[in-house]
Design a protein around this motif. Structure first.
Motif, PDB file in Angstrom:
ATOM      1  N   LYS A  44       0.842  -1.214   0.000  1.00 32.84           N
ATOM      2  CA  LYS A  44       0.000   0.000   0.000  1.00 32.84           C
ATOM      3  C   LYS A  44       0.867   1.251   0.000  1.00 32.84           C
ATOM      4  CE  LYS A  44      -4.201  -1.405   2.433  1.00 32.84           C
ATOM      5  NZ  LYS A  44      -4.826  -1.355   3.759  1.00 32.84           N
ATOM      6  N   GLU A  45       1.868   1.241   0.865  1.00 29.08           N
ATOM      7  CA  GLU A  45       2.751   2.405   0.987  1.00 29.08           C
ATOM      8  C   GLU A  45       3.436   2.707  -0.350  1.00 29.08           C
ATOM      9  OE1 GLU A  45       5.569   1.898   4.243  1.00 29.08           O
ATOM     10  OE2 GLU A  45       7.038   3.039   3.055  1.00 29.08           O
ATOM     11  N   ALA A  55       2.301   1.778  -3.221  1.00 32.26           N
ATOM     12  CA  ALA A  55       1.252   1.877  -4.253  1.00 32.26           C
ATOM     13  C   ALA A  55       1.643   1.095  -5.502  1.00 32.26           C
ATOM     14  CB  ALA A  55       0.967   3.336  -4.596  1.00 32.26           C
ATOM     15  N   GLU A  99      -7.143  -6.440  -0.799  1.00 30.54           N
ATOM     16  CA  GLU A  99      -6.847  -5.002  -0.790  1.00 30.54           C
ATOM     17  C   GLU A  99      -6.813  -4.434  -2.206  1.00 30.54           C
ATOM     18  OE1 GLU A  99      -6.680  -3.032   1.771  1.00 30.54           O
ATOM     19  OE2 GLU A  99      -6.870  -4.601   3.290  1.00 30.54           O
ATOM     20  N   PHE A 109      -5.019  -5.550  -4.890  1.00 34.63           N
ATOM     21  CA  PHE A 109      -3.775  -5.665  -5.668  1.00 34.63           C
ATOM     22  C   PHE A 109      -3.857  -6.783  -6.703  1.00 34.63           C
ATOM     23  CE2 PHE A 109      -2.143  -3.653  -1.779  1.00 34.63           C
ATOM     24  CZ  PHE A 109      -1.511  -2.562  -2.354  1.00 34.63           C
TER      25      PHE A 109
END
Ligand code: AMP
Ligand code: GLY
Length: 426
Positions: free
Chosen positions: A59-60, A62, A85, A87
């Motif tokens: 997430k961080e 991206a 999530e 991805f």
């Protein structure tokens, strides 16, 4: 695309290098990575088994794609967690990774769908297992812990004493933890072994170039089993005829069986095969790329790996032609003295250039770390020195020439990688 590769061994180094060739890739990240990978991808100190931490990292950063390479996070369900999530991922979900995560599952699947494998029985009670052994009284016999056991969960017992000791250490002393609460006792098979990695979207399966691992620590296939001391590709025993037979009796039946069980397998499915006098049989399935098979297979891949990953994700593998380079590849693993038992780490490695490389070969880093600009050993398998050439002999000569340029204290490597392949009698 921004891609995060999960893992930190020679296999992940090979995957990162192949992804780096793709014009579609803008940024490569790896976690935890290693000293060699760090020269080509930004590495983050998140453990491969830390599912939460890895999701947070994805997430961080991206990222557009998460490539989960090792068995443990796949079996734990990292792909499911990433997909939840949003991805895009490469690798099977937990319900399909069980093909490697549970030997009992894989054996029962093969029995149900008539996929050739060694005859076997499953035991949950050590007393029952002992009774069965005494009744059978055939040696060698093969005893396997059900779950993941760092590649050490298979014991080939030469006599009753060894078999009883194996049962007791797996089921009572729990040397592999809960992985040993069930065991498989199976028939000992003979014949050349072949590793076949394949790409599959669950409906179509496309085998990669075949390879041969060298699992034992010492020359002449002596000593303890390891994660793999070297590989060559292609495997000369895997003729076109054998390949066709495997496709019909093993590869397609396996992905169809998984589909029928509602466990569609997407990613890299690894077939550990034995070419027995009664035809090819499955020794094991792995739900991932092999290590060090990947180090000889991916250098021969011509097609953009990102295109293959996208085709698997979209379920369109059938329409994507996959091209391979002609020629051969060889990988010689340089290990820490004492591996696979006790060994020391933190030793300086000499002979490598600033990128952790040498001329003519490619050095895949397996267990290295960069500390204050110095490359140090940090694992059992340290480096995989790899070369490609038009013949296997030339690839081996180049790889061994490379090995001689590199040194660290107590280094150990096999001197006979590829000999069996060179002497193959078909
Ligand atoms: P694995 O940890 O499953 O890769 O097994 C390690 C090695 O044990 C294999 O590469 C084979 O050489 C050997 N092995 C496993 N199962 C059998 C079997 N049924 N018969 C003979 N050898 C086996
Ligand atoms: N080289 C064997 C494995 O990756 O399991």
């Amino acid at each position: 695309m921004k891609i995060l590769v999960v893992g930190g061994g020679g296999r992940e180094h090979a995957i990162v290098m192949k992804l780096a060739e793709s014009p579609k890739v803008d940024e490569l990240y790896c976690a935890p990575g290693n000293g060699g990978i760090a020269k080509y991808a930004k590495c983050y100190p998140v453990k491969a088994t830390d599912v939460k931490g890895m999701v947070a990292l994805a997430k961080e950063l991206a990222v557009d794609l998460v490539f989960v390479a090792p068995d443990d996070p796949l079996v734990m369900g990292m792909v499911d967690a990433m997909q939840a999530e949003g991805f895009m991922t490469f690798g099977p979900k937990k319900d399909a990774a069980i093909l490697e995560g549970s030997k009992v599952f894989s054996k029962e699947l093969m029995k149900k769908y008539h996929i050739p494998t060694a005859a076997y029985e499953v035991f949950r009670d050590p007393k029952e297992a002992e009774k069965y052994l005494r009744q059978q009284n055939v040696y060698p016999t093969v005893i396997k812990a059900d779950g993941l056991a760092l590649g050490k969960g298979v014991i080939i017992a030469q006599n009753e004493n060894e078999a009883l000791a194996a049962i007791s250490s797996i089921m009572e002393d729990k040397i592999f933890g809960e992985s040993g609460s069930q065991i498989v006792i199976e028939e000992f098979l003979t014949g050349p072994e072949v590793s076949v990695l394949s790409f599959t979207d669950g409906k179509t399966i496309k085998p990669m170039v075949s390879s041969m691992d060298h699992k034992r620590a010492l020359d002449g296939d002596q000593g303890l089993n390891t994660g793999g001391m070297g590989t060559v590709a292609p495997n000369p025993y895997y003729t076109e005829e054998v390949a066709e037979q495997c496709m019909e009796t093993i590869f397609l039946p396996t992905i169809r069986a998984m589909e029928a069980e509602g466990r569609t397998f997407q990613g890299c499915l690894y077939f550990g095969l034995m070419l027995t006098p009664n035809g090819p049989k499955v020794i094991e399935y792995n739900c991932r790329f092999g290590d060090p098979e990947t180090q000889v297979v991916l250098p021969l891949l011509e097609t953009d790996l990102v295109d293959i990953i996208l085709a698997i994700w979209n379920g369109t593998l059938e329409t994507l032609p996959i091209q391979w380079k002609n020629g051969c590849a060889a990988c010689v693993v340089m290990a820490s003295g004492g591996y696979p038992k006790k060994y020391v780490t933190g030793l300086p490695i000499t002979g490598l250039d600033a990128n952790g490389q040498i001329a003519d070969c490619f050095v895949y880093h397996a267990g290295t770390k960069l500390e204050d600009g110095e490359m140090l050993t940090s694992g059992g398998r340290v480096l995989g020195v790899t070369a490609t050439a038009d013949t296997l002999q030339k690839a081996l000569d180049t790889a061994y020439k490379g090995v001689k340029k590199i040194n660290f204290q107590d280094v150990h490597y096999r001197k006979d990688i590829g000999q069996r392949a060179l002497q193959a009698k078909l």
